[in-house]
Write an enzyme that holds these catalytic residues in place. Structure first.
Site, mmCIF file in Angstrom:
data_model
loop_
_atom_site.group_PDB
_atom_site.id
_atom_site.type_symbol
_atom_site.label_atom_id
_atom_site.label_comp_id
_atom_site.label_asym_id
_atom_site.label_seq_id
_atom_site.Cartn_x
_atom_site.Cartn_y
_atom_site.Cartn_z
ATOM 1 N N GLU A 27 0.826 -1.216 0.000
ATOM 2 C CA GLU A 27 0.000 0.000 0.000
ATOM 3 C C GLU A 27 0.859 1.264 0.000
ATOM 4 O OE1 GLU A 27 -3.043 0.378 -0.593
ATOM 5 O OE2 GLU A 27 -3.717 -1.690 -0.521
ATOM 6 N N TYR A 57 -6.025 6.765 4.370
ATOM 7 C CA TYR A 57 -6.213 5.716 3.368
ATOM 8 C C TYR A 57 -5.499 4.423 3.775
ATOM 9 C CZ TYR A 57 -5.419 2.659 -0.458
ATOM 10 O OH TYR A 57 -5.341 1.506 -1.190
ATOM 11 N N ASP A 112 -9.610 5.784 -2.082
ATOM 12 C CA ASP A 112 -8.483 6.346 -2.825
ATOM 13 C C ASP A 112 -9.034 7.129 -4.018
ATOM 14 O OD1 ASP A 112 -9.240 4.456 -4.673
ATOM 15 O OD2 ASP A 112 -7.224 3.658 -4.989
ATOM 16 N N CYS A 127 -13.485 2.096 -14.847
ATOM 17 C CA CYS A 127 -13.982 3.470 -14.729
ATOM 18 C C CYS A 127 -12.778 4.402 -14.562
ATOM 19 C CB CYS A 127 -14.930 3.571 -13.535
ATOM 20 S SG CYS A 127 -15.855 5.109 -13.499
ATOM 21 N N CYS A 148 -17.665 2.102 -20.172
ATOM 22 C CA CYS A 148 -18.968 1.809 -19.585
ATOM 23 C C CYS A 148 -19.569 0.520 -20.155
ATOM 24 C CB CYS A 148 -19.910 2.995 -19.794
ATOM 25 S SG CYS A 148 -19.237 4.511 -19.056
ATOM 26 N N CYS A 161 -18.700 -2.190 -17.852
ATOM 27 C CA CYS A 161 -18.951 -1.930 -16.435
ATOM 28 C C CYS A 161 -19.987 -2.912 -15.881
ATOM 29 C CB CYS A 161 -19.448 -0.501 -16.249
ATOM 30 S SG CYS A 161 -19.677 -0.075 -14.509
ATOM 31 N N CYS A 199 -25.901 3.711 -13.424
ATOM 32 C CA CYS A 199 -24.862 4.682 -13.074
ATOM 33 C C CYS A 199 -25.470 6.062 -13.246
ATOM 34 C CB CYS A 199 -23.677 4.489 -14.015
ATOM 35 S SG CYS A 199 -22.487 5.855 -13.958
HETATM 36 S S1 SF4 Z 1 -21.084 3.059 -16.110
HETATM 37 FE FE1 SF4 Z 1 -20.552 4.626 -14.622
HETATM 38 S S2 SF4 Z 1 -19.391 3.561 -13.067
HETATM 39 FE FE2 SF4 Z 1 -19.438 2.236 -14.851
HETATM 40 S S3 SF4 Z 1 -17.573 2.735 -16.010
HETATM 41 FE FE3 SF4 Z 1 -19.211 4.029 -16.813
HETATM 42 S S4 SF4 Z 1 -19.024 5.912 -15.642
HETATM 43 FE FE4 SF4 Z 1 -17.905 4.371 -14.511
#
Ligand code: SF4
Length: 292
Positions: A35, A118, A136, A191, A198, A201, A206
């Site tokens: 870390e 952190y 973070d 992200c 996205c 994701c 989101c």
């Molecule tokens: S959907 Fe939202 S959380 Fe997922 S990668 Fe895209 S911006 Fe990031």
């Protein structure tokens, strides 16, 4: 908007990178070392040095028995070497006052040299599975987008950021720890700051995407330059001292940055002030612990 913890945890179970500090048999001390190294240095540069350190300093007392100069040499080019000095100091406290074991509770961790908000929570969570928010830059960015619908997080605020992430943690300890690791992993790999993917994701919803991906309206964070900065000069001076087995004359240091003597003086002075470099009685320069 909440974050779908099950979707995120399921994704992490399959997609998490196989990082060496996530493997079986890794101790809290090893995680603490990782870390500290990862705070300002990318994974790919940290991994080989971390592997060496785990072999060389498997427990804090072994590091404490080494000199500051040994630790600074082993730190090599990871950058921001004050981290290494603070870790060495921390190793001494762990060996002398904590039975050579990294404590598991956040408040005790926060009392150790070089351990901030952190790192204390990252160790409590990743090494001991505690249900604590770990925040973070990556986590702040995911929360800004997925929860608050903003392209970028606002200015850091420990209190607000911890409260934000606390509110998202699953109730059970085990799931909360995995969720924290997964949130960070999502920010590091999907992200990302420049180009969130996205389509990859795992989150089913989101707030930022739902809002039509509004552009960031606040100030842009400046990308830190390296070339020509005092930090670059400090790095060059430290490299001379790391590579030398004995204190060196000033002229050896002057050779690595001949262009701007004022900048070189400033960089050397700051290394002396930071305790990374020492001057011997006869005016030579050496790494910390090697000047007397
Ligand atoms: S959907 Fe939202 S959380 Fe997922 S990668 Fe895209 S911006 Fe990031």
């Amino acid at each position: 908007m909440a974050v779908d913890s099950s979707a995120l945890i399921n994704w992490y179970d399959v997609q998490a990178r196989d990082l060496p500090w996530r493997r079986d048999g890794v101790t809290a001390w090893h995680i603490l070392m990782s870390e500290i190294m990862l705070q300002q240095t990318p994974v790919v540069r940290v991994a080989p040095i971390w592997e060496e350190w785990v072999q060389r300093w498997p427990v804090p007392s072994r590091m404490a028995a080494s000199s500051q100069a040994d630790v600074l040499r082993a730190w090599g080019k990871l950058g921001y070497p004050r981290r290494a000095l603070r870790l060495h100091e921390c190793a001494g406290v762990l060996a002398a006052e904590h039975g050579d074991v990294v404590p598991s509770d956040v408040d005790t961790l926060l009392g150790l040299p070089g351990i901030g908000a952190y790192t204390a929570r990252a160790v409590a969570c990743f090494a001991y599975g505690q249900r604590v928010p770990v925040v973070d830059t990556n986590v702040r960015r995911v929360v800004a987008r997925a929860v608050h619908g903003s392209a970028e997080p606002g200015n850091p605020s420990t209190t607000r950021d911890l409260a934000d992430v606390s509110a998202l943690l699953p109730r059970t300890r085990a799931r909360a720890a995995t969720f924290s690791a997964a949130l960070m992993e999502l920010g590091a790999t999907v992200c990302t700051a420049r180009s969130p993917e996205c389509a990859r994701c795992p989150l089913p919803s989101c707030a930022w995407v739902d809002a039509g991906r509004p552009a960031h309206t606040g100030e842009r964070r400046k990308v830190q330059k390296f070339a020509g900065t005092d930090r670059q000069v400090r790095g060059k001076l430290m490299a001379v001292l790391r590579e030398s087995s004995a204190p060196v004359e000033r002229v050896r240091l002057d050779q690595v940055w001949p262009g701007d003597p004022g900048q070189r003086d400033r960089a050397l002075h700051s290394l002396l002030i930071d305790g990374l470099v020492e001057q011997t009685e006869n005016g030579l320069f050496a790494l910390a612990g090697e000047g007397s």
